[in-house]
Design a protein around this motif. Structure first.
Motif, PDB file in Angstrom:
ATOM      1  N   HIS A  55     -24.256 107.647 -92.416  1.00  0.00           N
ATOM      2  CA  HIS A  55     -24.646 106.575 -93.339  1.00  0.00           C
ATOM      3  C   HIS A  55     -23.682 106.541 -94.526  1.00  0.00           C
ATOM      4  CE1 HIS A  55     -26.223 109.664 -96.004  1.00  0.00           C
ATOM      5  NE2 HIS A  55     -27.009 110.112 -95.046  1.00  0.00           N
ATOM      6  N   TRP A  56     -23.828 105.517 -95.370  1.00  0.00           N
ATOM      7  CA  TRP A  56     -22.916 105.273 -96.488  1.00  0.00           C
ATOM      8  C   TRP A  56     -23.257 106.091 -97.733  1.00  0.00           C
ATOM      9  CZ3 TRP A  56     -18.464 102.652 -96.193  1.00  0.00           C
ATOM     10  CH2 TRP A  56     -18.282 101.738 -95.146  1.00  0.00           C
ATOM     11  N   TYR A  57     -24.298 106.891 -97.706  1.00  0.00           N
ATOM     12  CA  TYR A  57     -24.778 107.538 -98.921  1.00  0.00           C
ATOM     13  C   TYR A  57     -24.329 108.990 -99.075  1.00  0.00           C
ATOM     14  CZ  TYR A  57     -27.795 103.529 -99.901  1.00  0.00           C
ATOM     15  OH  TYR A  57     -28.271 102.270-100.201  1.00  0.00           O
ATOM     16  N   ASN A  58     -23.360 109.448 -98.291  1.00  0.00           N
ATOM     17  CA  ASN A  58     -22.842 110.796 -98.494  1.00  0.00           C
ATOM     18  C   ASN A  58     -22.104 110.874 -99.830  1.00  0.00           C
ATOM     19  OD1 ASN A  58     -23.538 111.966 -95.818  1.00  0.00           O
ATOM     20  ND2 ASN A  58     -22.222 110.310 -95.104  1.00  0.00           N
ATOM     21  N   ASP A  59     -22.287 111.999-100.537  1.00  0.00           N
ATOM     22  CA  ASP A  59     -21.610 112.125-101.821  1.00  0.00           C
ATOM     23  C   ASP A  59     -20.149 112.511-101.616  1.00  0.00           C
ATOM     24  OD1 ASP A  59     -21.566 114.867-101.291  1.00  0.00           O
ATOM     25  OD2 ASP A  59     -23.228 115.319-102.635  1.00  0.00           O
ATOM     26  N   ARG A  60     -19.409 112.653-102.717  1.00  0.00           N
ATOM     27  CA  ARG A  60     -17.962 112.885-102.609  1.00  0.00           C
ATOM     28  C   ARG A  60     -17.640 114.215-101.938  1.00  0.00           C
ATOM     29  NH1 ARG A  60     -14.614 109.298-105.032  1.00  0.00           N
ATOM     30  NH2 ARG A  60     -15.537 107.791-106.488  1.00  0.00           N
ATOM     31  N   ASP A  61     -18.540 115.174-101.999  1.00  0.00           N
ATOM     32  CA  ASP A  61     -18.336 116.446-101.298  1.00  0.00           C
ATOM     33  C   ASP A  61     -18.746 116.353 -99.833  1.00  0.00           C
ATOM     34  OD1 ASP A  61     -17.417 117.685-103.611  1.00  0.00           O
ATOM     35  OD2 ASP A  61     -19.445 118.244-104.228  1.00  0.00           O
ATOM     36  N   ARG A  62     -19.399 115.259 -99.459  1.00  0.00           N
ATOM     37  CA  ARG A  62     -19.874 115.001 -98.102  1.00  0.00           C
ATOM     38  C   ARG A  62     -20.964 115.977 -97.671  1.00  0.00           C
ATOM     39  NH1 ARG A  62     -15.834 116.035 -94.529  1.00  0.00           N
ATOM     40  NH2 ARG A  62     -16.564 114.583 -92.949  1.00  0.00           N
ATOM     41  N   ALA A  63     -21.458 116.771 -98.590  1.00  0.00           N
ATOM     42  CA  ALA A  63     -22.496 117.746 -98.258  1.00  0.00           C
ATOM     43  C   ALA A  63     -23.873 117.266 -98.685  1.00  0.00           C
ATOM     44  CB  ALA A  63     -22.192 119.081 -98.922  1.00  0.00           C
ATOM     45  N   GLY A  64     -23.930 116.486 -99.749  1.00  0.00           N
ATOM     46  CA  GLY A  64     -25.194 115.995-100.266  1.00  0.00           C
ATOM     47  C   GLY A  64     -25.293 114.489-100.154  1.00  0.00           C
ATOM     48  N   GLN A  65     -26.315 113.961-100.774  1.00  0.00           N
ATOM     49  CA  GLN A  65     -26.605 112.530-100.680  1.00  0.00           C
ATOM     50  C   GLN A  65     -26.511 111.896-102.055  1.00  0.00           C
ATOM     51  OE1 GLN A  65     -29.946 111.406 -98.085  1.00  0.00           O
ATOM     52  NE2 GLN A  65     -30.625 110.045 -99.735  1.00  0.00           N
ATOM     53  N   ALA A  66     -25.764 110.800-102.151  1.00  0.00           N
ATOM     54  CA  ALA A  66     -25.606 110.074-103.403  1.00  0.00           C
ATOM     55  C   ALA A  66     -26.743 109.071-103.575  1.00  0.00           C
ATOM     56  CB  ALA A  66     -24.264 109.350-103.425  1.00  0.00           C
ATOM     57  N   ALA A  67     -27.081 108.789-104.816  1.00  0.00           N
ATOM     58  CA  ALA A  67     -28.132 107.808-105.093  1.00  0.00           C
ATOM     59  C   ALA A  67     -27.677 106.401-104.714  1.00  0.00           C
ATOM     60  CB  ALA A  67     -28.517 107.861-106.565  1.00  0.00           C
ATOM     61  N   VAL A  68     -26.376 106.155-104.899  1.00  0.00           N
ATOM     62  CA  VAL A  68     -25.758 104.863-104.566  1.00  0.00           C
ATOM     63  C   VAL A  68     -24.503 105.163-103.760  1.00  0.00           C
ATOM     64  CG1 VAL A  68     -24.682 102.769-105.513  1.00  0.00           C
ATOM     65  CG2 VAL A  68     -26.642 103.796-106.675  1.00  0.00           C
ATOM     66  N   PRO A  69     -24.180 104.388-102.725  1.00  0.00           N
ATOM     67  CA  PRO A  69     -22.960 104.658-101.972  1.00  0.00           C
ATOM     68  C   PRO A  69     -21.738 104.786-102.874  1.00  0.00           C
ATOM     69  CG  PRO A  69     -24.260 103.016-100.835  1.00  0.00           C
ATOM     70  CD  PRO A  69     -24.942 103.258-102.149  1.00  0.00           C
ATOM     71  N   VAL A  70     -20.894 105.758-102.582  1.00  0.00           N
ATOM     72  CA  VAL A  70     -19.705 105.994-103.400  1.00  0.00           C
ATOM     73  C   VAL A  70     -18.773 104.788-103.275  1.00  0.00           C
ATOM     74  CG1 VAL A  70     -17.717 107.493-103.775  1.00  0.00           C
ATOM     75  CG2 VAL A  70     -19.930 108.487-103.128  1.00  0.00           C
ATOM     76  N   HIS A  71     -18.289 104.332-104.412  1.00  0.00           N
ATOM     77  CA  HIS A  71     -17.481 103.117-104.446  1.00  0.00           C
ATOM     78  C   HIS A  71     -16.498 103.186-105.607  1.00  0.00           C
ATOM     79  CE1 HIS A  71     -20.870 102.468-107.172  1.00  0.00           C
ATOM     80  NE2 HIS A  71     -20.063 101.677-107.869  1.00  0.00           N
ATOM     81  N   VAL A  72     -15.565 102.261-105.605  1.00  0.00           N
ATOM     82  CA  VAL A  72     -14.625 102.147-106.715  1.00  0.00           C
ATOM     83  C   VAL A  72     -14.475 100.665-107.048  1.00  0.00           C
ATOM     84  CG1 VAL A  72     -12.644 102.146-105.115  1.00  0.00           C
ATOM     85  CG2 VAL A  72     -12.285 102.701-107.532  1.00  0.00           C
ATOM     86  N   VAL A  73     -14.438 100.369-108.351  1.00  0.00           N
ATOM     87  CA  VAL A  73     -14.200  99.007-108.820  1.00  0.00           C
ATOM     88  C   VAL A  73     -12.733  98.911-109.205  1.00  0.00           C
ATOM     89  CG1 VAL A  73     -14.842  97.221-110.473  1.00  0.00           C
ATOM     90  CG2 VAL A  73     -16.573  98.852-109.674  1.00  0.00           C
ATOM     91  N   LEU A  74     -11.993  98.103-108.479  1.00  0.00           N
ATOM     92  CA  LEU A  74     -10.555  97.989-108.727  1.00  0.00           C
ATOM     93  C   LEU A  74     -10.310  97.035-109.889  1.00  0.00           C
ATOM     94  CD1 LEU A  74      -9.206  97.776-105.065  1.00  0.00           C
ATOM     95  CD2 LEU A  74      -9.679  99.799-106.465  1.00  0.00           C
ATOM     96  N   PRO A  75      -9.598  97.499-110.920  1.00  0.00           N
ATOM     97  CA  PRO A  75      -9.377  96.672-112.105  1.00  0.00           C
ATOM     98  C   PRO A  75      -8.143  95.779-111.965  1.00  0.00           C
ATOM     99  CG  PRO A  75      -8.450  98.835-112.473  1.00  0.00           C
ATOM    100  CD  PRO A  75      -9.040  98.858-111.076  1.00  0.00           C
ATOM    101  N   ALA A  76      -7.999  94.867-112.915  1.00  0.00           N
ATOM    102  CA  ALA A  76      -6.860  93.946-112.909  1.00  0.00           C
ATOM    103  C   ALA A  76      -5.534  94.685-112.994  1.00  0.00           C
ATOM    104  CB  ALA A  76      -6.992  92.960-114.069  1.00  0.00           C
ATOM    105  N   GLU A  77      -5.525  95.871-113.615  1.00  0.00           N
ATOM    106  CA  GLU A  77      -4.280  96.640-113.702  1.00  0.00           C
ATOM    107  C   GLU A  77      -3.718  96.970-112.329  1.00  0.00           C
ATOM    108  OE1 GLU A  77      -6.553  97.397-117.482  1.00  0.00           O
ATOM    109  OE2 GLU A  77      -7.019  97.253-115.338  1.00  0.00           O
ATOM    110  N   LEU A  78      -4.606  97.110-111.335  1.00  0.00           N
ATOM    111  CA  LEU A  78      -4.145  97.391-109.979  1.00  0.00           C
ATOM    112  C   LEU A  78      -4.015  96.116-109.155  1.00  0.00           C
ATOM    113  CD1 LEU A  78      -3.424  99.502-107.800  1.00  0.00           C
ATOM    114  CD2 LEU A  78      -5.847  99.494-107.161  1.00  0.00           C
ATOM    115  N   THR A  79      -4.988  95.218-109.257  1.00  0.00           N
ATOM    116  CA  THR A  79      -5.028  94.068-108.360  1.00  0.00           C
ATOM    117  C   THR A  79      -4.299  92.839-108.876  1.00  0.00           C
ATOM    118  OG1 THR A  79      -7.078  93.222-109.329  1.00  0.00           O
ATOM    119  CG2 THR A  79      -7.281  94.840-107.534  1.00  0.00           C
TER     120      THR A  79
END
Length: 497
Positions: free
Chosen positions: A67-91
């Motif tokens: 599922h999409w809710y694995n945390d960054r260590d992949r061992a536990g469960q995140a409250a919200v799926p891990v994501h990144v918001v790409l800013p204008a500096e990159l896009t």
């Protein structure tokens, strides 16, 4: 429904009985689709058992990490799926491009393991797959066959990968370490766009009744698992982002076509937010854009045909992305000089830089298609485009070496970083994009006839049924039916948590 994979009753009771016994002996408990969409609903006893299991261990408990809710260590469960918001500096665009990360899935570090589970489990609980006797055949251009081999292993059965010989060395190395026998890796001619060659090999394999083909391009379990699980994961992320910035509007969902499974999440988001659905493809193989053909290197998005599970009549835009862009940006995102350029010259925030290893070739394609969409629709800072990073950069090290030798023979330096970023990220414009009319959608839909009716034997009536949106909404009745069958199956094994 006359297609394999859409049954909602037990078809072969003797196979079903044997499979219950097999799973009982192997200690396999099956998660429901609802549990994978909302992992908080997984029984506490199972979540406790997971603490003792590494996410890449061949343990059936890892089915409950698909599922999409694995945390960054992949061992536990995140409250919200891990994501990144790409800013204008990159896009280079004001719209917020939000990316959820697929390299946190278990076993293969790619979201195709979810698709593989969504395709196999309906056959298990309807008595149409015998894990002690049958071989699960996974036709793919890369990650899906790895996901299939992984899910097969977790269920204690034999998985066979069918993929083009020209895919990355890392994919083959992963498979070689995990298949039961060397012959369980079948190499077909060509590269990313050579899907028909995969189908031809599967037709040959299907002559043996012990070989069960799980064709991701035609398995509606692939569509449904992404509709529910990926759709709800994206919804949770959007609601989370909106909490800190009220007034945001979800304007579009972008995904490369590939098998078209992930595009089903767009159906979910369109129903709830009115988001447009954008299907991306390689510009070098512009099937949807121009009835075209060709070869490309955006690994993970096989082209030259229209998948049976693509809800074409609900697709709003088609975006073409060059594999030169994804090739060279993959080098930029991995090279020390490239990251330093983004840090010092573009002022890209550190958390975003830390996420760059999560972007494989098709993930970069999705991001560029989101940029193209933002420019075409003239979106602003209150507008959100969502997409997925299907896998990370780890599967493409050999590809980056080849690309760097080809395009940067004198080494990749600061000037190269500036040129690549300017040309492919800032220079991505609204061209090679089609805002589909009804005539466009019918044209793209009709292309599928040649693959599915003429070549693969789907009846014309079944093929045409998919033109009506009522067909797609009707599919969703299968989800609670399958979940009820999964629950009953677990009860019969006596292992239910």
């Amino acid at each position: 429904m006359t297609w394999m994979g859409l049954e909602r009753d037990v078809i072969d009771r003797e196979t079903y009985r044997r499979t219950v016994g097999w799973f009982r002996g192997a200690g396999v408990v099956l998660p429901t689709y609802a549990q994978l969409a909302a992992p908080d609903s997984i029984p506490a006893t199972i979540r406790e058992s997971l603490k003792e299991v590494h996410p890449d261990q061949v343990s059936p408990w890892n089915l409950f990490r698909v599922h999409w809710y694995n945390d960054r260590d992949r061992a536990g469960q995140a409250a919200v799926p891990v994501h990144v918001v790409l800013p204008a500096e990159l896009t280079g665009v004001d719209a917020r491009i939000v990316v959820i990360l697929g390299d946190l899935f278990p076993m293969i570090r790619a979201h195709k393991v979810l698709a593989a589970y969504g395709c196999l489990v309906p056959r298990v609980v309807t008595g149409m797959f015998d894990p002690a006797r049958d071989r699960a055949i996974w036709p793919s251009t890369g990650n899906y066959c790895r996901g299939g081999v992984a899910i097969s292993a977790l269920m204690g059965c034999r998985g066979v990968a069918v993929l083009p010989a020209g895919m990355s060395r890392e994919r083959f190395a992963w498979l070689e370490d995990r298949v039961t026998e060397p012959e369980d890796i079948i190499r077909t001619p060509g590269t990313e766009s050579n899907v028909k060659e995969i189908y031809d090999k599967c037709a040959e394999l299907a002559a043996d009744p012990r070989n069960v083909i799980f064709n991701q391009f035609a398995e509606f379990g692939n569509h449904l698992v992404h509709y529910l699980c990926t759709g709800r994961a994206l919804e949770a992320v959007f609601e989370c982002v909106s909490e800190s910035a009220p007034g945001l509007r979800l304007r579009a969902f972008v995904s490369a076509s590939g098998s078209a499974g992930t595009l089903a999440a767009g159906d979910y988001l369109k129903e709830r937010y009115g988001a447009r659905i954008v299907a991306a493809e390689a510009l070098e193989c512009p099937t949807m854009l121009a009835n075209g053909f060709g070869e490309h290197n955006i690994q993970g998005i096989g082209d030259k045909h229209i998948p049976l599970i693509h809800n074409v009549m609900n697709t709003d835009l088609v975006a073409g992305i060059s594999d030169r862009a994804t090739d060279q940006l993959s080098v930029l995102f991995a090279a020390r000089e490239g990251v330093e350029y983004l840090r010092t010259r573009r002022r890209v925030p550190e958390p975003v830089l830390a996420s760059l290893p999560a972007f494989g070739l098709s993930s970069i394609c999705n991001i560029l298609a989101a940029v193209k969409t933002a420019k075409h629709l003239r979106l602003g800072p209150d507008d959100v485009i969502m997409t997925v990073a299907t896998d990370g950069a780890a599967m493409y090290g050999s590809e980056r070496e080849r690309i760097a030798a080809r395009d940067f023979p004198d080494g990749f330096g600061p000037a190269d970083a500036a040129e690549v970023f300017g040309r492919w990220m800032l220079g991505t414009g609204p061209g090679d994009l089609l805002e589909t009319t009804r005539a466009d959608r019918n044209r793209i839909f009709n292309l599928g006839y040649y693959t599915w009716v003429e070549q693969q034997g789907v009846s014309l009536a079944d093929f045409e049924a998919r033109r009506d949106q009522r067909f797609w909404t009707g599919l969703r009745d299968l989800l609670p039916a399958w979940d009820a069958m999964i629950t009953e199956f677990n009860e019969r094994t006596g292992l239910a948590g």
